[in-house]
Each structure stands twice: as C-alpha cells, then as structure tokens.
Design a protein around this motif. Structure first.
Motif, PDB file in Angstrom:
ATOM      1  N   VAL A 127       0.868  -0.953  -0.049  1.00 15.76           N
ATOM      2  CA  VAL A 127      -0.063   0.144   0.074  1.00 15.76           C
ATOM      3  C   VAL A 127       0.843   1.222   0.038  1.00 15.76           C
ATOM      4  O   VAL A 127       1.740   1.446   1.025  1.00 15.76           O
ATOM      5  N   THR A 128       0.505   1.979  -1.052  1.00 18.89           N
ATOM      6  CA  THR A 128       1.524   3.367  -1.091  1.00 18.89           C
ATOM      7  C   THR A 128       0.409   4.582  -1.189  1.00 18.89           C
ATOM      8  O   THR A 128      -0.464   4.506  -2.089  1.00 18.89           O
ATOM      9  N   VAL A 129       0.415   5.534  -0.242  1.00 21.08           N
ATOM     10  CA  VAL A 129      -0.222   6.667  -0.335  1.00 21.08           C
ATOM     11  C   VAL A 129       1.104   7.873  -0.425  1.00 21.08           C
ATOM     12  O   VAL A 129       1.569   7.978   0.457  1.00 21.08           O
ATOM     13  N   ARG A 130       0.887   8.611  -1.428  1.00 28.50           N
ATOM     14  CA  ARG A 130       1.817   9.840  -1.815  1.00 28.50           C
ATOM     15  C   ARG A 130       1.142  11.061  -2.210  1.00 28.50           C
ATOM     16  O   ARG A 130       0.109  10.945  -2.799  1.00 28.50           O
ATOM     17  N   ASP A 131       1.582  11.951  -1.470  1.00 30.37           N
ATOM     18  CA  ASP A 131       1.164  13.553  -1.866  1.00 30.37           C
ATOM     19  C   ASP A 131       2.294  14.407  -2.084  1.00 30.37           C
ATOM     20  O   ASP A 131       3.598  13.839  -1.637  1.00 30.37           O
ATOM     21  N   ASN A 132       2.156  15.426  -2.551  1.00 31.04           N
ATOM     22  CA  ASN A 132       3.133  16.378  -3.159  1.00 31.04           C
ATOM     23  C   ASN A 132       2.866  17.699  -2.301  1.00 31.04           C
ATOM     24  O   ASN A 132       3.245  18.718  -2.828  1.00 31.04           O
ATOM     25  N   GLY A 133       2.377  17.450  -0.862  1.00 32.12           N
ATOM     26  CA  GLY A 133       2.077  18.454  -0.091  1.00 32.12           C
ATOM     27  C   GLY A 133       3.522  19.108   0.762  1.00 32.12           C
ATOM     28  O   GLY A 133       4.666  18.861   0.246  1.00 32.12           O
ATOM     29  N   PRO A 148       9.973  14.343   3.875  1.00 26.73           N
ATOM     30  CA  PRO A 148      10.866  15.595   4.219  1.00 26.73           C
ATOM     31  C   PRO A 148      10.178  16.827   4.016  1.00 26.73           C
ATOM     32  O   PRO A 148       9.373  16.960   3.139  1.00 26.73           O
ATOM     33  N   PRO A 149      10.593  17.936   5.074  1.00 22.26           N
ATOM     34  CA  PRO A 149       9.823  19.241   4.781  1.00 22.26           C
ATOM     35  C   PRO A 149       9.937  19.759   3.311  1.00 22.26           C
ATOM     36  O   PRO A 149      10.867  19.596   2.786  1.00 22.26           O
ATOM     37  N   GLY A 150       8.854  20.294   2.691  1.00 21.22           N
ATOM     38  CA  GLY A 150       8.737  20.875   1.630  1.00 21.22           C
ATOM     39  C   GLY A 150       8.666  19.942   0.275  1.00 21.22           C
ATOM     40  O   GLY A 150       8.488  20.173  -0.786  1.00 21.22           O
ATOM     41  N   MET A 151       8.731  18.528   0.781  1.00 20.49           N
ATOM     42  CA  MET A 151       8.755  17.400  -0.288  1.00 20.49           C
ATOM     43  C   MET A 151       7.629  16.472  -0.520  1.00 20.49           C
ATOM     44  O   MET A 151       7.640  15.422  -1.147  1.00 20.49           O
ATOM     45  N   GLY A 152       6.573  16.866   0.113  1.00 23.34           N
ATOM     46  CA  GLY A 152       5.479  15.893   0.296  1.00 23.34           C
ATOM     47  C   GLY A 152       5.700  14.723   1.304  1.00 23.34           C
ATOM     48  O   GLY A 152       6.845  14.677   1.654  1.00 23.34           O
ATOM     49  N   THR A 153       4.607  13.658   1.255  1.00 19.31           N
ATOM     50  CA  THR A 153       4.691  12.635   2.254  1.00 19.31           C
ATOM     51  C   THR A 153       4.240  11.296   1.512  1.00 19.31           C
ATOM     52  O   THR A 153       3.564  11.180   0.436  1.00 19.31           O
ATOM     53  N   THR A 154       5.107  10.258   1.739  1.00 21.07           N
ATOM     54  CA  THR A 154       4.779   9.186   0.972  1.00 21.07           C
ATOM     55  C   THR A 154       4.790   8.164   2.294  1.00 21.07           C
ATOM     56  O   THR A 154       5.775   7.818   3.212  1.00 21.07           O
ATOM     57  N   LEU A 155       3.546   7.524   2.371  1.00 25.35           N
ATOM     58  CA  LEU A 155       3.283   6.243   3.412  1.00 25.35           C
ATOM     59  C   LEU A 155       3.479   4.845   2.486  1.00 25.35           C
ATOM     60  O   LEU A 155       2.718   4.924   1.637  1.00 25.35           O
ATOM     61  N   HIS A 156       4.272   3.981   2.948  1.00 20.47           N
ATOM     62  CA  HIS A 156       4.439   2.831   2.089  1.00 20.47           C
ATOM     63  C   HIS A 156       4.129   1.711   3.302  1.00 20.47           C
ATOM     64  O   HIS A 156       4.792   1.656   4.391  1.00 20.47           O
ATOM     65  N   ALA A 157       3.352   0.830   3.077  1.00 19.27           N
ATOM     66  CA  ALA A 157       3.396  -0.620   4.015  1.00 19.27           C
ATOM     67  C   ALA A 157       3.389  -1.497   3.086  1.00 19.27           C
ATOM     68  O   ALA A 157       2.852  -1.712   1.808  1.00 19.27           O
ATOM     69  N   VAL A 158       4.038  -2.678   3.672  1.00 16.16           N
ATOM     70  CA  VAL A 158       3.960  -4.042   3.192  1.00 16.16           C
ATOM     71  C   VAL A 158       3.329  -4.990   4.080  1.00 16.16           C
ATOM     72  O   VAL A 158       4.090  -5.081   5.419  1.00 16.16           O
ATOM     73  N   ILE A 159       2.541  -5.563   4.029  1.00 19.17           N
ATOM     74  CA  ILE A 159       1.881  -6.814   4.713  1.00 19.17           C
ATOM     75  C   ILE A 159       1.651  -8.034   4.145  1.00 19.17           C
ATOM     76  O   ILE A 159       1.400  -8.075   3.068  1.00 19.17           O
ATOM     77  N   PRO A 160       2.224  -8.895   4.967  1.00 20.56           N
ATOM     78  CA  PRO A 160       2.067 -10.460   4.552  1.00 20.56           C
ATOM     79  C   PRO A 160       0.584 -10.700   4.260  1.00 20.56           C
ATOM     80  O   PRO A 160      -0.405 -10.547   4.914  1.00 20.56           O
TER      81      PRO A 160
END
Length: 196
Positions: free
Chosen positions: A143-149, A180-192
């Motif tokens: 699961v990846t959720v990425r924003d450019n905020g 990283p500040p100013g670079m958006g956020t990426t949340l990445h999960a790996v689940i069996p």
C-alpha cells in the motif's frame, strides 16, 4: 487464566479504539468539512447539506456495524469503490490504482490505512495532489499513499500515524513514512497476505 483474559480484553479494546478512530471518527471529520462548506457564503448550501446528511448517515451505519463486529458498510462494494468514495468525500485531487478489490481479512486494515493517509493529506497537505496504490504480489500486499504537499509528517506516540504503524505491525508488516519538509509525504506499507 485471568491474565490471558485480561490481555485478550485489552487487545479487543485497543482494536475497537482503532476501528473507531479509523472509521467513524474519519467520517465525522469529513462531515465537519461539509459543515465548513455550509458556512461558506459562496458555496451552494443544498449540496453541502446533502453531503453532510450522507456522511452522518454513513457514520450511524458504521457505528451499527462496529456493534455487530461486521465490516463497515462502505466496503460492501469492494476496496476500490470505498477508496474512490473516500477521495470524493474529501474532495481531493487524487488518483487510485487498486489492483485487488478483496483482500480477505486484510481488506479492512488496508482500507483504514488508506483512509487515514488520505485524511491526513487533506488536513495537512493543503491542495496537494495524492496517489493511492494497492497491489498484492509475492505473498504481500503493498500500500502506497503519496502526496506532493508540504511534508514534515512524523510518527508520534498517540498520533494517527503511530496507530496505523501499530495496526500494520500487528499484521506482521511494516510501515514506512518518508516526509521531508517541503517535499510531500509518502506512506508505504508491506503486509504479508497471511498475517504472522
């Protein structure tokens, strides 16, 4: 035996607390945003009232499903539809690629993970664009959720991201947050696929 019962009770209570936070609380937060729309003099009030009514109805259905121990009603049409509905409710500029619509016992935690990540992006990333990707491959769900905020998100004790991390870890997976500040956020999960 009493210790085992107490531990089981504490685990069930913690699970209920997280389901409440990741489900009903997020729906009520989205309804609060609709209320802001009603207060906006330039917004069409009838649309905002209809959206608010829909979210409050959904919140009641979610509470009923929690009482029964059932999946929340928004998952009845599958994960992809539920994620698209979340994007629409939050009025986000977001795209979703959901590679698998039913993940068995992982459907609910994956949905809550995506919903919390999108809600956080909506709250903290402003008008940022977001992308959601869910794929099952090689015995794992990614699961990846990425924003450019604006970035700057962190996993803090007691915070929403910490709750998501705990949920993923309980399923035998891992959750990484890169923000990283100013670079958006990426949340990445790996689940069996089969929880450890």
């Amino acid at each position: 035996m009493r210790t085992a019962e107490r531990l089981a009770f504490e685990r069930a209570r913690e699970q209920f607390r997280r389901d409440l936070h990741d489900g009903v609380q997020q729906t009520i937060a989205a309804a609060r945003m609709d209320l802001d729309g009603i207060l906006d003099p330039d917004a069409p009030v009838d649309v905002a009232v209809a959206d608010l009514d829909g979210k409050l109805t959904l919140a009641l259905e979610q509470i009923r499903s929690l009482k029964r121990g059932a999946l929340p009603p928004e998952l009845s049409a599958g994960l992809g539809t539920a994620v698209e509905r979340t994007i629409a409710e939050l009025r986000m500029n977001a795209t979703a690629r959901i590679g698998v619509d039913q993940l068995g016992v992982l459907t609910l935690p994956v949905y809550y993970l995506v919903r919390e990540a999108l809600t956080n992006a909506h709250k903290y990333a402003g008008e940022a664009a977001a992308q959601v990707m869910v794929a099952a491959q090689g015995g794992f769900v990614e699961v990846t959720v990425r924003d450019n905020g604006t970035g700057g998100a962190a996993v803090r004790p007691g915070g929403g991201l910490a709750g998501l991390r705990d949920r993923v870890v309980e399923l035998g997976g891992r959750l990484d947050v890169h923000s990283p500040p100013g670079m958006g956020t990426t949340l990445h999960a790996v689940i069996p696929v089969v929880a450890a």
